[in-house]
Design a protein around this motif. Sequence first.
Motif, short mmCIF file in Angstrom:
data_model
loop_
_atom_site.label_atom_id
_atom_site.label_comp_id
_atom_site.label_asym_id
_atom_site.label_seq_id
_atom_site.Cartn_x
_atom_site.Cartn_y
_atom_site.Cartn_z
N LEU A 1 46.38 35.16 51.17
CA LEU A 1 46.14 34.72 49.79
C LEU A 1 44.71 35.01 49.36
CD1 LEU A 1 48.17 31.42 49.68
CD2 LEU A 1 48.61 33.50 48.38
N LEU A 2 43.75 34.80 50.25
CA LEU A 2 42.36 35.15 49.91
C LEU A 2 42.23 36.64 49.66
CD1 LEU A 2 39.99 33.01 52.17
CD2 LEU A 2 40.41 32.81 49.72
N ALA A 3 42.90 37.44 50.48
CA ALA A 3 42.86 38.89 50.28
C ALA A 3 43.47 39.26 48.94
CB ALA A 3 43.58 39.60 51.42
N ARG A 4 44.59 38.66 48.59
CA ARG A 4 45.25 38.95 47.31
C ARG A 4 44.35 38.54 46.14
NH1 ARG A 4 48.34 41.48 47.04
NH2 ARG A 4 50.17 40.60 47.97
N ILE A 5 43.86 37.31 46.19
CA ILE A 5 43.07 36.79 45.08
C ILE A 5 41.72 37.51 45.00
CG2 ILE A 5 41.88 34.73 44.24
CD1 ILE A 5 44.27 33.16 45.56
N GLY A 6 41.17 37.91 46.14
CA GLY A 6 39.88 38.58 46.15
C GLY A 6 39.94 40.05 45.80
N ASP A 7 41.12 40.59 45.65
CA ASP A 7 41.29 42.00 45.28
C ASP A 7 40.77 42.22 43.86
OD1 ASP A 7 43.57 43.84 43.75
OD2 ASP A 7 42.84 44.70 45.62
N LYS A 8 40.05 43.31 43.65
CA LYS A 8 39.44 43.55 42.33
C LYS A 8 40.48 43.64 41.22
CE LYS A 8 39.06 48.56 42.80
NZ LYS A 8 38.16 49.69 42.81
N TRP A 9 41.64 44.25 41.50
CA TRP A 9 42.64 44.38 40.44
C TRP A 9 43.28 43.04 40.13
CZ3 TRP A 9 41.03 48.35 38.33
CH2 TRP A 9 40.74 49.53 39.00
N THR A 10 43.50 42.22 41.13
CA THR A 10 44.08 40.89 40.91
C THR A 10 43.17 40.07 40.01
OG1 THR A 10 45.29 40.87 42.99
CG2 THR A 10 44.72 38.73 42.05
N LEU A 11 41.88 40.07 40.31
CA LEU A 11 40.94 39.29 39.51
C LEU A 11 40.96 39.76 38.05
CD1 LEU A 11 37.95 39.09 42.00
CD2 LEU A 11 39.47 37.24 41.31
N LEU A 12 40.98 41.06 37.85
CA LEU A 12 40.99 41.58 36.48
C LEU A 12 42.31 41.26 35.77
CD1 LEU A 12 39.21 44.98 37.10
CD2 LEU A 12 38.30 43.01 35.85
N ARG B 1 50.29 53.07 39.03
CA ARG B 1 50.86 52.65 40.31
C ARG B 1 50.19 51.38 40.83
NH1 ARG B 1 49.73 52.47 45.38
NH2 ARG B 1 51.28 52.76 47.01
N MET B 2 48.85 51.33 40.76
CA MET B 2 48.13 50.16 41.26
C MET B 2 48.42 48.94 40.40
SD MET B 2 46.31 49.85 43.91
CE MET B 2 46.80 48.23 44.40
N LEU B 3 48.57 49.13 39.10
CA LEU B 3 48.92 48.01 38.22
C LEU B 3 50.30 47.49 38.58
CD1 LEU B 3 48.32 46.12 35.90
CD2 LEU B 3 49.08 47.92 34.31
N THR B 4 51.25 48.38 38.83
CA THR B 4 52.60 47.97 39.22
C THR B 4 52.57 47.19 40.53
OG1 THR B 4 53.61 49.86 38.11
CG2 THR B 4 54.90 48.82 39.85
N VAL B 5 51.85 47.70 41.52
CA VAL B 5 51.75 47.03 42.82
C VAL B 5 51.13 45.65 42.66
CG1 VAL B 5 50.55 47.13 45.06
CG2 VAL B 5 51.71 49.15 44.17
N THR B 6 50.07 45.57 41.89
CA THR B 6 49.36 44.30 41.68
C THR B 6 50.25 43.29 40.96
OG1 THR B 6 47.24 45.44 41.61
CG2 THR B 6 47.31 43.22 40.67
N LEU B 7 50.92 43.71 39.89
CA LEU B 7 51.79 42.80 39.15
C LEU B 7 52.94 42.30 40.01
CD1 LEU B 7 51.82 44.59 35.70
CD2 LEU B 7 50.91 42.30 36.17
N ARG B 8 53.53 43.17 40.81
CA ARG B 8 54.64 42.75 41.69
C ARG B 8 54.16 41.73 42.71
NH1 ARG B 8 57.70 48.49 42.72
NH2 ARG B 8 58.70 48.57 40.68
N ALA B 9 52.99 41.97 43.29
CA ALA B 9 52.45 41.04 44.29
C ALA B 9 52.15 39.69 43.65
CB ALA B 9 51.20 41.63 44.93
N LEU B 10 51.59 39.70 42.45
CA LEU B 10 51.27 38.44 41.76
C LEU B 10 52.55 37.71 41.35
CD1 LEU B 10 48.24 39.59 39.60
CD2 LEU B 10 48.22 38.09 41.60
N GLU B 11 53.56 38.46 40.98
CA GLU B 11 54.85 37.86 40.65
C GLU B 11 55.47 37.23 41.91
OE1 GLU B 11 59.03 38.96 38.36
OE2 GLU B 11 57.66 40.59 38.90
N ARG B 12 55.39 37.94 43.02
CA ARG B 12 55.92 37.44 44.29
C ARG B 12 55.24 36.13 44.69
NH1 ARG B 12 54.71 38.79 50.17
NH2 ARG B 12 56.60 38.08 51.24
N ASP B 13 53.92 36.04 44.48
CA ASP B 13 53.16 34.85 44.84
C ASP B 13 53.30 33.73 43.81
OD1 ASP B 13 52.28 35.98 47.19
OD2 ASP B 13 50.34 36.61 46.36
#
Length: 143
Positions: A36-47, A72-84
């Motif tokens: 979770l820290l890795a996900r939240i600390g990711d630059k794209w997640t924060l933005l 692609r990175m936006l898609t990956v980030t949104l899916r991960a945030l949706e999963r969490d």
Amino acid sequence: MTDTRDAAFEQDRIMRSLPMMSRLCTEHDPEVFRSLLARIGDKWTLLVIGVLGERPHRFTELADVIPSISRRMLTVTLRALERDGLVQREVFAEVPPRVVYDLTALGRSLQTVVLTLGEWVREHQDVIVAQRRTFDERTGATD
């Protein structure tokens, strides 16, 4: 001098009241904590969280407003945030289909932390750039 001592005392009081990171990262499930820290600390997640905190956005709006993010990175980030459970995706039955992303209540609870971190970066970025320059000159290092 009193102001400096008062500020130092207040900072020390705050630090003693916070939980210790060494305890936080070992309680419960350490792997989930780190992921979770890795996900939240990711630059794209924060933005993404920061932008979605303003209002719901369509995918293309997010891609346009977040500098340098690939689709692609936006898609990956949104899916991960949706999963969490931080972002919700709503599909509207239209032609063409319209998809809107928004923060969940859990995502909104993280928004304050993200904005605080963003404000800290804005306030300190000039000092950090100067520190990097000094370090690079001293060591011959480059980015």
